[in-house]
Design a protein around this motif. Structure first.
Motif, mmCIF file in Angstrom:
data_model
loop_
_atom_site.group_PDB
_atom_site.id
_atom_site.type_symbol
_atom_site.label_atom_id
_atom_site.label_comp_id
_atom_site.label_asym_id
_atom_site.label_seq_id
_atom_site.Cartn_x
_atom_site.Cartn_y
_atom_site.Cartn_z
ATOM 1 N N CYS A 259 39.967 46.921 33.202
ATOM 2 C CA CYS A 259 40.225 47.380 34.565
ATOM 3 C C CYS A 259 40.912 46.320 35.412
ATOM 4 N N PHE A 260 40.568 45.045 35.200
ATOM 5 C CA PHE A 260 41.079 43.975 36.053
ATOM 6 C C PHE A 260 42.112 43.093 35.377
ATOM 7 N N LEU B 5 43.868 49.699 37.216
ATOM 8 C CA LEU B 5 43.816 50.145 38.603
ATOM 9 C C LEU B 5 45.137 50.712 39.096
ATOM 10 N N HIS C 113 32.599 50.802 40.773
ATOM 11 C CA HIS C 113 33.536 51.833 41.228
ATOM 12 C C HIS C 113 33.486 51.975 42.751
ATOM 13 N N ILE D 151 35.305 49.062 44.440
ATOM 14 C CA ILE D 151 36.754 49.222 44.375
ATOM 15 C C ILE D 151 37.228 50.273 45.368
ATOM 16 N N SER E 69 37.060 48.763 48.845
ATOM 17 C CA SER E 69 38.094 47.741 49.046
ATOM 18 C C SER E 69 39.456 48.395 49.254
ATOM 19 N N ASP E 70 39.710 49.508 48.567
ATOM 20 C CA ASP E 70 40.940 50.265 48.811
ATOM 21 C C ASP E 70 40.980 50.779 50.246
ATOM 22 N N CYS F 29 31.446 46.601 52.136
ATOM 23 C CA CYS F 29 31.914 46.216 50.809
ATOM 24 C C CYS F 29 31.278 44.902 50.368
ATOM 25 N N TYR G 277 37.490 39.463 45.460
ATOM 26 C CA TYR G 277 37.657 40.544 46.434
ATOM 27 C C TYR G 277 38.325 40.031 47.706
ATOM 28 N N THR H 57 41.924 41.484 48.437
ATOM 29 C CA THR H 57 41.849 42.573 49.407
ATOM 30 C C THR H 57 42.150 42.109 50.822
#
Length: 528
Positions: A17-18, A198, A268, A271, A274-275, A318, A335, A339
């Motif tokens: 994922c990262f 992502l 999840h 993420i 953070s979006d 978050c 993060y 972000t």
């Protein structure tokens, strides 16, 4: 150890994922790995992809170990790969071969430079990747029509990865995009093409909005437009962002469910939030272009202030999720770095300026909580450059806090606000300090700053100590030779308005946007 990492990358959903979003599969990276570690020549592109990929892979795998000695061994290998990567990057030729591998390598280089707080260097790499990708026809459906499905998927994924990075950096640096959205005809990725990372279709929509935010609102030509045109454009862009935030199509729903199953509900949710922080930050920047509906002591509309506050509250949620989960110590730092800091955190700047204008105590507490969280992050070798960014946020918070304290203790004292003609900035209300005025002194050359009647020069009259003023002034005026703002260095505003028809609101908005970028340029290449 590398083979063990590659196996973990195949078996651990979090690592997938990262890791590298340009990859369509782990086996694709294995091919590059074999080219470098087997006898025979390896190209610069191969070395960049492998060493950059292994650097991040070792960092991710190290976070999965509990044993500190094993974790340390993996981080040692990560640093060796990082040093190899920097060595290759420092010796690249000016002209690069026009190949798919070079496009991939330039995107890896840009990602690394952005992680290490070198956005200007990242821009050089990503524009090279953009030009090469368009030369190769990666943006054209017709050019890809003769490729087999595997090659086509690889090219589509690589192109959109470059597109996302380039559009983000455009707004980050205040540059025009090297992509024209009208020229792009390749399809977007399907669910099966992006199940391991992502890189999702909604990211493409957001990247396009980032490009339009600069073109339609903050570019020099947009700032020359009448204010009502910018307001219309800003509201249209804000509606697009809100639609992305509130809607979820079937493909995205399937992807989210698959990601939740692969990495767990907690990760999840982090993420997802953070979006949302990222989206709210963009939305606050868009709303900044809309002036308040009625005359007031602030340059910000109600939607801008409300969105900035919501962004900080979402950030607190978050961070609380991260701290309540048994993640490794570097997760919070990752993060914050990606972000909050890689995309300039405009909500913080908005509230900072608003506090100076209004002395709002609740907003000051929000900024204090934000800075406190930043200071709680452990500085690791992976994100150690973030400490400079934390210092900048701390300095801004200290300015706002001292200003509020002085105004509370001496409410009858008026600050010495410089005239608009001396600073080249429109001040809507002479009884308050405009947001553009607050940051204006940072665009002046260090040698001339002391002779300009800026905000910090007037602070001692209200009771602040000279030592504090001098330290704050030093931070805001030590610019690394980038030159004055194109807006701040303009002729007297009345003559400018008569000669070229530029409204003063656009002049102030452009100056505010420029000054924000000047502050973050302090962090570029370690200048701070």
């Amino acid at each position: 150890m590398t083979l063990a990492c590659l196996r973990m990358a195949k078996e651990q959903p979090r690592v997938q994922c990262f890791w590298l979003i340009e990859l369509t599969s782990i086996s694709q990276f294995n091919d590059y790995f074999l080219r470098v570690y087997s006898p025979g020549p390896a190209t610069d592109a191969d070395m960049i992809i492998v060493n950059g990929g292994l650097y991040w892979l070792y960092c991710e795998c190290a976070s999965l170990f509990v044993d500190q000695k094993v974790k340390g061994d993996y981080m040692d290998q990560a640093m060796r790969c990082r040093d190899n990567l920097e060595t290759v990057l420092s010796n690249l030729p000016f002209h690069m071969p026009v190949t798919i591998d070079v496009v991939f390598a330039m995107n890896v280089a840009a990602t690394y430079c952005l992680q290490t707080a070198k956005p200007s260097v990242a821009w050089s790499f990503i524009t090279t990747a953009s030009h090469l990708s368009q030369t190769l026809g990666l943006h054209s459906a017709h050019a890809l029509s003769t490729d087999d499905q595997g090659t086509k998927d690889q090219k589509i994924r690589l192109f959109w990865a470059v597109f996302l990075m380039e559009k983000s950096l455009c707004l980050r640096l205040g540059r025009s995009s090297t992509f024209r959205d009208e020229d792009i005809t390749i399809p977007r990725m399907t669910f099966d093409q992006n199940a391991e990372s992502l890189l999702v279709p909604t990211c493409i929509d957001l990247a396009k909005i980032q490009g339009k935010t600069y073109d339609d609102i903050y570019s020099p030509s947009a700032l020359m437009q009448p204010v009502d045109i910018r307001i219309t454009r800003a509201r249209a862009l804000a509606a697009e962002v809100k639609k992305l935030m509130d809607s979820e199509d079937e493909s995205e729903r399937r992807y989210n469910n698959e990601r939740r199953r692969a990495i767990g509900d907690d990760l999840h949710e982090i993420i997802r939030r953070s979006d949302r922080v990222w989206n709210l930050s963009l939305l606050s920047l868009i709303y900044r272009a809309i002036p308040p509906e009625k005359p007031s002591g602030t340059a910000f509309c109600d939607e801008c202030i409300a969105t900035a506050r919501e962004a900080l509250k979402e950030h607190e949620k978050c961070v609380a999720l991260i701290l309540n989960c048994p993640w490794d110590e570097s997760f919070l730092e990752m993060y914050i770095n990606w972000t909050l800091l890689q995309f300039p955190f405009f909500p913080f700047i908005v509230l900072f300026c608003y506090i100076v204008e209004t002395s709002e105590p609740d907003d000051l507490k929000c900024l204090g909580a934000f800075v406190e969280v930043l200071h709680s992050v452990r500085s690791t070798v992976t994100y150690k450059i973030s400490r400079n960014q934390v210092r900048l946020f701390q300095a801004l918070y200290d300015v706002a806090r001292k200003y509020v304290e002085v105004k509370a203790s001496t409410p009858d004292v008026r600050m010495n606000v410089p005239s608009s003609s001396s600073m080249g900035v429109h001040v809507a209300n002479s009884n308050s300090i405009g947001s553009g005025m607050l940051l204006q002194s940072s665009s002046m050359n260090p040698g001339h700053a002391s002779s300009i009647p800026g905000v910090l020069h007037s602070v001692p009259e209200a009771g602040l100590s000279n030592s504090w003023v001098n330290s704050g002034q030093q931070l805001l005026t030590q610019m690394p030779g980038y030159g004055p703002s194109v807006y701040a260095s303009a002729p007297a505003q009345t003559d400018l308005n008569n000669n070229i028809g530029m409204d003063l609101t656009g002049m102030e908005l452009g100056d505010w946007f420029y000054e924000n970028h000047q502050m973050f340029r302090l962090l570029d290449d370690g200048h701070l």
